[in-house]
Design a protein around this motif. Structure first.
Motif, short mmCIF file in Angstrom:
data_model
loop_
_atom_site.label_atom_id
_atom_site.label_comp_id
_atom_site.label_asym_id
_atom_site.label_seq_id
_atom_site.Cartn_x
_atom_site.Cartn_y
_atom_site.Cartn_z
N GLN A 344 0.82 -1.20 0.00
CA GLN A 344 0.00 0.00 0.00
C GLN A 344 0.86 1.27 0.00
O GLN A 344 0.55 2.24 -0.68
CB GLN A 344 -0.93 -0.02 1.21
CG GLN A 344 -1.95 -1.15 1.18
CD GLN A 344 -2.75 -1.27 2.47
OE1 GLN A 344 -2.32 -0.81 3.52
NE2 GLN A 344 -3.92 -1.90 2.38
N VAL A 350 -2.59 6.72 0.04
CA VAL A 350 -3.33 5.82 0.92
C VAL A 350 -4.38 6.67 1.62
O VAL A 350 -4.04 7.67 2.27
CB VAL A 350 -2.42 5.14 1.96
CG1 VAL A 350 -3.25 4.22 2.85
CG2 VAL A 350 -1.30 4.37 1.28
N THR A 373 -4.69 3.21 -2.62
CA THR A 373 -5.39 2.33 -1.68
C THR A 373 -6.41 3.12 -0.87
O THR A 373 -6.12 4.23 -0.42
CB THR A 373 -4.38 1.66 -0.73
OG1 THR A 373 -3.48 0.84 -1.48
CG2 THR A 373 -5.09 0.80 0.31
N GLY A 403 -8.36 -2.79 3.25
CA GLY A 403 -8.06 -1.91 2.14
C GLY A 403 -8.25 -2.55 0.77
O GLY A 403 -8.15 -3.76 0.61
N THR A 405 -6.94 -1.88 -3.27
CA THR A 405 -5.93 -1.18 -4.06
C THR A 405 -6.27 -1.28 -5.54
O THR A 405 -6.52 -2.37 -6.06
CB THR A 405 -4.53 -1.78 -3.80
OG1 THR A 405 -4.22 -1.65 -2.40
CG2 THR A 405 -3.47 -1.06 -4.60
N TYR A 435 -0.47 -8.47 -1.59
CA TYR A 435 -1.16 -8.59 -0.31
C TYR A 435 -0.87 -9.93 0.37
O TYR A 435 -1.32 -10.17 1.49
CB TYR A 435 -2.67 -8.45 -0.49
CG TYR A 435 -3.15 -7.01 -0.45
CD1 TYR A 435 -2.99 -6.24 0.70
CD2 TYR A 435 -3.78 -6.42 -1.55
CE1 TYR A 435 -3.43 -4.93 0.75
CE2 TYR A 435 -4.23 -5.11 -1.50
CZ TYR A 435 -4.05 -4.37 -0.35
OH TYR A 435 -4.49 -3.08 -0.29
#
Length: 491
Positions: A344, A350, A373, A403, A405, A435
């Motif tokens: 992220q 973010v 993100t 989250g 993305t 991830y």
């Protein structure tokens, strides 16, 4: 119920996790059906475990230590092995995980008030873990000598007295003052707690163990407790995953090797055991870089690990000047891998519109991947099988993240997980975001990835290394502890 014995320490980081894992492996080798249990843990190194009876759940979170201890037992990890997990997000607050699922967030003072109802969950999980087992080996947290917290304790004597589990006290001689720490614990414990302790052991001894004979006699004079043995410094323990971030300063490989991997020590670093398979490679040197120190210019790879507070750690990343170091690394042709929160951070921005992580709701990313993100309340927790897109090789690991993305670089995924594209790769292939935790645990992928960085002959069997290390720890404990006596006192 199965018989049980509990290890509690005179303080934190005295080696309880490895000792419990080692004793679990000793019991397994003796043919016992053994399970680990830790009522309450505090760690941002989490694992994904089964939620028994919930077929719709992808999995729940437990401390990485109980995942390792389950491996030592030869059984699948369950959320009931660690019913309460605290994941620190700030200096005064943590996310509270109960039986694998997020229960909420609490500041330290508020959490003390929650403990009464959490004990119900602990005892419920305790009953489930013991089903069908011959022996349960329990790990305490912190120290029973924290008598200021005793009235609501669920991790040490509060649990031991409720569940009627005898306790072996662990003292760490490496930090000094072990006689005082054991005798002092005896002195300040109330009688109800003191009578739960059936003896003690000394851990992390370096040198001739017979030199501590007088120390054992002194402790017996002060306490009347028996000594189950003196455990030497366990070299094999360095090859096991570490759970607590207090050990990060000691995790560098310690010698110059063909490839240097730099890992910034984020304030809320999470799941840093993702780096363990790289550390185990003979040609790889892993350097954890503390705040205030620059990322080494001779690193061939920078790995940005997971974080429990992505925006907070991203801001600190810039404060440390690591953003400038990272750009210089890229200009030199260096490679970068971002895992979970690290992925992220590598994007453009973010955003946390609901303030899930804290009061700061947006931060500029490091800009090495064309993605952004947005934090969302629903948490993804699951074990996964996947395939690396750049190397077309199988992967195994797990996801624990908040989250979503998106962005153009997502058109170049780093992996396909359960048929869905994951992560992102830069146009030149030198920046990878994902991830998926456990990325480097796949031997074939790790070997090919290292080859792309100029390192040939990588791809050791990391899981076999962990199993071998557990066997070596167990053998040392059989030699230096009276395991028969410890197991015989379980009830």
């Amino acid at each position: 119920m199965a018989k049980a014995i509990m290890l509690q320490g005179t303080g934190s980081d005295v080696g309880k996790t490895v000792l419990v894992a080692g004793l679990c492996r000793v019991a397994k080798k003796r043919g016992l059906n053994v399970r680990p249990f830790k009522p309450q843990n505090m760690s941002n190194n989490a694992a994904v475990a089964d939620i028994p009876g919930d077929n719709n759940a992808g999995g729940g979170e437990i401390g990485r230590a109980q995942w390792l201890q389950a491996i030592a037992c030869g059984v699948a990890p369950s959320v009931h092995m660690n019913p309460v997990l605290l994941k620190p997000q700030t200096d005064v607050g943590a996310q509270v995980i109960v039986q694998g699922k997020v229960s909420g967030e609490a500041r330290a003072r508020d959490y003390q008030a929650m403990k009464g109802r959490l004990m119900d969950a602990v005892l419920d999980s305790w009953g489930k873990v013991g089903e069908g087992a011959d022996l349960v080996i329990v790990e305490g947290a912190g120290s029973p000598a924290e008598i200021n917290l005793r009235s609501r304790d669920i991790a040490n004597m509060g649990f031991a007295t409720r569940a009627d589990v005898p306790v072996v006290l662990v003292g760490d001689i490496d930090r000094g003052g072990v006689i005082a720490s054991v005798a002092g614990t005896h002195l300040i414990l109330p009688e109800e707690d003191r009578r739960m302790i059936v003896g003690y052991l000394i851990n992390k001894f370096r040198g001739d163990v017979s030199l501590f004979d007088d120390g054992i006699r002194s402790i017996e004079t002060f306490t009347g407790w028996r000594c189950f043995g003196v455990v030497p410094w366990l070299k094999a323990a360095t090859r096991l995953p570490s759970e607590d971030s207090v050990v990060l300063e000691r995790l560098a490989s310690g010698e110059t090797r063909a490839l240097k991997v730099a890992v910034p020590m984020l304030g809320r670093i999470a799941n840093f055991d993702d780096l363990d398979p790289l550390k185990a490679e003979p040609q790889v040197e892993v350097v954890f870089v503390p705040p205030g120190k620059p990322l080494p210019a001779d690193a061939g790879l920078v790995v940005i690990p997971g974080s429990k507070s992505t925006i907070g750690d991203l801001l600190k990343f810039r404060e440390n000047g690591w953003d400038r170091d990272l750009l210089a690394h890229r200009k030199r042709g260096g490679h970068v891998v971002g895992i979970c929160g690290g992925f992220q951070m590598l994007g453009r921005t973010v955003r946390d519109p609901d303030g899930i992580e804290g009061s700061v709701t947006e931060a500029e990313g490091l800009g090495l991947l064309d993605v952004e993100t947005v934090m969302e309340p629903e948490k993804t927790v699951r074990n996964v099988s996947a395939r690396s897109v750049p190397f077309d090789l199988p992967l195994e690991g797990y996801e624990i993240h908040l989250g979503r993305t998106t962005g153009p670089d997502r058109l170049r995924p780093s992996a396909v997980i359960n048929g869905v594209e994951d992560g992102a790769v830069s146009a030149d292939g030198k920046v990878i975001g994902t991830y998926m935790h456990g990325l480097f645990g796949a031997n074939g992928f790790r070997g090919k990835f290292l080859e792309s960085l100029g390192i040939k002959g990588g791809g050791i069997d990391y899981r076999a290394e962990v199993e071998q290390a557990l066997d070596e720890v167990a053998a040392e404990l059989e030699t230096h502890l009276d395991c028969d006596a410890i197991f015989a006192l379980a009830r």
